[in-house]
Design a protein around this motif. Structure first.
Motif, PDB file in Angstrom:
ATOM      1  N   LEU A 398       0.854  -1.179   0.000  1.00 26.84           N
ATOM      2  CA  LEU A 398       0.000   0.000   0.000  1.00 26.84           C
ATOM      3  C   LEU A 398       0.890   1.229   0.000  1.00 26.84           C
ATOM      4  CD1 LEU A 398      -2.873   1.224   0.211  1.00 26.84           C
ATOM      5  CD2 LEU A 398      -2.494   1.357   2.672  1.00 26.84           C
ATOM      6  N   ALA A 399       0.891   1.934  -1.114  1.00 33.62           N
ATOM      7  CA  ALA A 399       1.830   3.041  -1.278  1.00 33.62           C
ATOM      8  C   ALA A 399       1.148   4.401  -1.264  1.00 33.62           C
ATOM      9  CB  ALA A 399       2.595   2.869  -2.589  1.00 33.62           C
ATOM     10  N   GLY A 400      -0.089   4.450  -0.836  1.00 29.75           N
ATOM     11  CA  GLY A 400      -0.799   5.726  -0.757  1.00 29.75           C
ATOM     12  C   GLY A 400      -2.245   5.485  -0.407  1.00 29.75           C
ATOM     13  N   LEU A 423       2.747   1.714   3.491  1.00 28.38           N
ATOM     14  CA  LEU A 423       3.481   2.972   3.574  1.00 28.38           C
ATOM     15  C   LEU A 423       2.441   4.085   3.490  1.00 28.38           C
ATOM     16  CD1 LEU A 423       6.440   4.108   3.600  1.00 28.38           C
ATOM     17  CD2 LEU A 423       6.185   4.420   1.147  1.00 28.38           C
ATOM     18  N   PRO A 424       1.962   4.578   4.628  1.00 25.45           N
ATOM     19  CA  PRO A 424       0.744   5.401   4.641  1.00 25.45           C
ATOM     20  C   PRO A 424       0.934   6.860   4.259  1.00 25.45           C
ATOM     21  CG  PRO A 424       1.562   5.113   6.854  1.00 25.45           C
ATOM     22  CD  PRO A 424       2.488   4.339   5.963  1.00 25.45           C
ATOM     23  N   TYR A 425       1.592   7.122   3.149  1.00 27.95           N
ATOM     24  CA  TYR A 425       1.645   8.488   2.638  1.00 27.95           C
ATOM     25  C   TYR A 425       1.967   8.433   1.154  1.00 27.95           C
ATOM     26  CZ  TYR A 425       6.673   7.784   3.470  1.00 27.95           C
ATOM     27  OH  TYR A 425       7.955   7.273   3.495  1.00 27.95           O
ATOM     28  N   GLY A 461      -7.453   6.690  -2.672  1.00 31.35           N
ATOM     29  CA  GLY A 461      -7.652   8.046  -2.189  1.00 31.35           C
ATOM     30  C   GLY A 461      -6.527   8.997  -2.540  1.00 31.35           C
ATOM     31  N   LEU A 462      -5.729   8.635  -3.537  1.00 26.12           N
ATOM     32  CA  LEU A 462      -4.628   9.507  -3.935  1.00 26.12           C
ATOM     33  C   LEU A 462      -5.170  10.764  -4.598  1.00 26.12           C
ATOM     34  CD1 LEU A 462      -1.493   9.576  -4.106  1.00 26.12           C
ATOM     35  CD2 LEU A 462      -1.714   8.715  -6.431  1.00 26.12           C
ATOM     36  N   ARG A 463      -4.627  11.896  -4.218  1.00 26.19           N
ATOM     37  CA  ARG A 463      -5.076  13.150  -4.825  1.00 26.19           C
ATOM     38  C   ARG A 463      -4.851  13.122  -6.332  1.00 26.19           C
ATOM     39  NH1 ARG A 463      -2.321  15.083  -0.300  1.00 26.19           N
ATOM     40  NH2 ARG A 463      -0.563  15.753  -1.566  1.00 26.19           N
ATOM     41  N   SER A 473       6.979   6.831 -11.474  1.00 27.75           N
ATOM     42  CA  SER A 473       7.789   6.449 -10.316  1.00 27.75           C
ATOM     43  C   SER A 473       7.986   4.945 -10.265  1.00 27.75           C
ATOM     44  CB  SER A 473       7.118   6.936  -9.018  1.00 27.75           C
ATOM     45  OG  SER A 473       7.084   8.344  -8.970  1.00 27.75           O
ATOM     46  N   LEU A 474       6.914   4.188 -10.537  1.00 26.34           N
ATOM     47  CA  LEU A 474       7.028   2.736 -10.474  1.00 26.34           C
ATOM     48  C   LEU A 474       7.867   2.180 -11.618  1.00 26.34           C
ATOM     49  CD1 LEU A 474       3.384   1.734  -9.452  1.00 26.34           C
ATOM     50  CD2 LEU A 474       5.405   1.889  -8.007  1.00 26.34           C
ATOM     51  N   ASP A 475       7.861   2.848 -12.779  1.00 28.43           N
ATOM     52  CA  ASP A 475       8.651   2.376 -13.919  1.00 28.43           C
ATOM     53  C   ASP A 475      10.141   2.344 -13.599  1.00 28.43           C
ATOM     54  OD1 ASP A 475       6.496   1.906 -15.509  1.00 28.43           O
ATOM     55  OD2 ASP A 475       6.579   3.829 -16.565  1.00 28.43           O
ATOM     56  N   ARG A 476      10.558   3.113 -12.616  1.00 23.26           N
ATOM     57  CA  ARG A 476      11.971   3.130 -12.222  1.00 23.26           C
ATOM     58  C   ARG A 476      12.332   1.881 -11.427  1.00 23.26           C
ATOM     59  NH1 ARG A 476      11.679   8.874  -9.310  1.00 23.26           N
ATOM     60  NH2 ARG A 476      13.880   8.513  -8.831  1.00 23.26           N
TER      61      ARG A 476
END
Length: 497
Positions: A398-400, A423-425, A461-463, A473-476
């Motif tokens: 959980l990344a956000g 990772l709660p943020y 719930g990501l803005r 970001s994940l492609d990296r």
């Protein structure tokens, strides 16, 4: 009169029917619990009745009566969204009928259907009728108290009635935190409105009733309210909602202005609603001063509590005040609609336009829910998708989003804490705060991710502004294998480098 009383009554009943149907449609859509709902649900599901009297986890606060009813619903109907939202739905439906009865006692005949149309369709009262929080029952309790006490003015109560009403008051206090403001406000208004010659007699007669309420409040305070007051996180969250001093009139004006947007829900025509509220207040002050004082008494007591920093004057926490504002707004609308109808053409057109601008937008907005019910952070179908498509050795990250929401649904789908990492943020997706080195450090120190080649990254719930940053970001970190999304939630499956 423009419309006959019988036709106006039919319109009022039709508005109630509309309100019931749209609330049931929203309820049956069975959206996922969002973060705040999941936080209270974890307390309800994981605790016993006695444990629900202790300080709640996840920075939650709710009256014990509400928590016990929710606990009973889960035991009777299972741990699911329908069971958890059943009592708020019932409270929302009862509120429609209670407002109808209160409107008949307080406002003009033409204002009754207007009030019910607004209450049935305004976004905030409608939405909270299907949320796992106490705000819908706050509204119900406030209306029922008002109906009970408004008929007791100038009456001497017998012992049996004092005991009955005292007991009902205690039940109200245990069901709704702001019930004390309604009890105090209406009784103060009743005493003010009592003729001076009888005021002392009425006060002496009611002292035993007030004592019963006070005992119930003191008992409740030492069991639960004192623990809420000690919660520093809640205190910090509520602090901006308090005035800075007793002379902070800017806060008062700002709070009054904001009230019409939240919790009333006039998101488009809130300025019009303010003007009509002022007109309705003037009309009632001229014709029914007693009614205006009773309807506004709860607001005045709540504002005193806010100035004393005892109760935050913020959106959903003051939802219980909305029916009383709606009645005054309906009276103002009725005045414009009926008074200007018999006036000059310009005035007639002005009154009609204002009434339409006030009523039609919420009706149209709520009607959309018949075809597209409101959703928030739809994480449940995300986890269903992962459950169906994952391999035994996959990890979930959980990344956000809300950790509590993820934790609630993870437990329902059989995921133990050893199978996922939170990772709660959402700074995980910010290129300025995240790098491959950051990810390697997370993997090195996280047992759930060690030796994992495939990871499901879950975001809820990501803005919206940050959503575009997720995939780059994940492609990296590796190669994308799968993707699935629902409103305000998504998941990516990546094969790590």
């Amino acid at each position: 009169m423009l419309l006959k009383p019988k036709l106006l009554n039919y319109l009022a009943l039709l508005a109630i029917l509309f309100g019931i149907i749209i609330r049931c449609v929203q309820y049956l859509s069975n959206r996922s619990l969002w973060g705040d709902e999941a936080s209270i649900a974890l307390n309800i599901v994981d605790r016993s009745y006695l444990e629900l009297l202790h300080p709640l986890d996840y920075n939650q606060a709710a009256p014990p009566g509400f928590l016990w009813i929710e606990k009973l619903a889960v035991q009777l109907f299972g741990n699911n969204e329908y069971a958890l939202r059943l009592f708020p739905l019932i409270a929302g439906i009862i509120s429609l009928f209670a407002l109808y009865e209160l409107a008949k006692k307080t406002v003009s005949v033409i204002a009754i259907p207007i009030a019910l149309i607004l209450f049935a369709s305004l976004k905030e009262p409608l939405y909270y009728a299907t949320e796992v929080k106490q705000y819908s029952s706050d509204v119900m309790v406030a209306l029922l108290i008002c109906l009970l006490l408004i008929s007791l003015q100038n009456k001497i109560l017998g012992t049996s009635k004092i005991i009955l009403i005292g007991g009902l008051g205690i039940v109200a206090l245990w069901l709704s935190h702001p019930a004390i403001f309604v009890l105090a406000g209406i009784e103060i208004a009743n005493l003010i409105l009592t003729p001076a010659l009888r005021r002392k007699e009425i006060l002496i007669n009611r002292l035993s009733l007030y004592l019963i309420w006070m005992i119930g409040l003191i008992f409740l305070y030492f069991i639960t309210l004192t623990n809420i007051a000690k919660n520093q996180n809640l205190h910090n969250a509520w602090l901006p909602e308090y005035p800075q001093s007793i002379f902070d009139f800017i806060w008062l004006i700002h709070s009054f202005r904001r009230f019409f947007e939240q919790p009333l829900g006039f998101q488009i025509m809130d300025e019009v609603a303010i003007v009509v509220f002022i007109i309705g207040s003037i009309v009632l002050l001229r014709k029914k001063k007693q009614i205006f004082l009773i309807l506004m008494s709860q607001l005045l007591v709540t504002l005193v509590a806010a100035y004393l920093h005892k109760y935050p004057f913020r959106s959903r926490l003051i939802l219980f005040l909305t029916p009383f504002f709606i009645l005054i707004i309906a009276e103002g609308t009725a005045f414009l609609f009926s008074h200007f109808t018999n006036a000059q053409k310009v005035k007639r057109a002005t009154g009609l336009i204002i009434a339409i601008l006030l009523i039609f937008p919420p009706v149209i907005q709520s009607s959309i829910y018949f075809f597209r019910p409101e959703t928030r952070h739809e994480i449940r179908p995300i986890l269903e998708y992962i459950k169906t498509n994952q391999k035994p050795d996959d990890a979930i990250f959980l990344a956000g989003g809300s950790p509590d929401q993820f934790q609630y649904y993870a437990a329902k789908y059989g995921y133990s804490k050893s199978m996922y990492y939170i990772l709660p943020y959402d700074d995980f997706f910010n290129p300025e705060t995240f790098s491959e080195q950051t990810w390697e450090e997370i993997k090195r120190t996280t047992p759930q991710l060690q030796n994992k080649q495939r990871v499901w990254f879950v975001v809820s719930g990501l803005r919206r502004a940050r959503k575009v940053l997720v995939k780059p970001s994940l492609d990296r970190l590796g190669q994308k294998l799968d993707y699935f999304s629902k409103p305000e939630s998504l998941t990516y499956l990546y094969q790590l480098k």
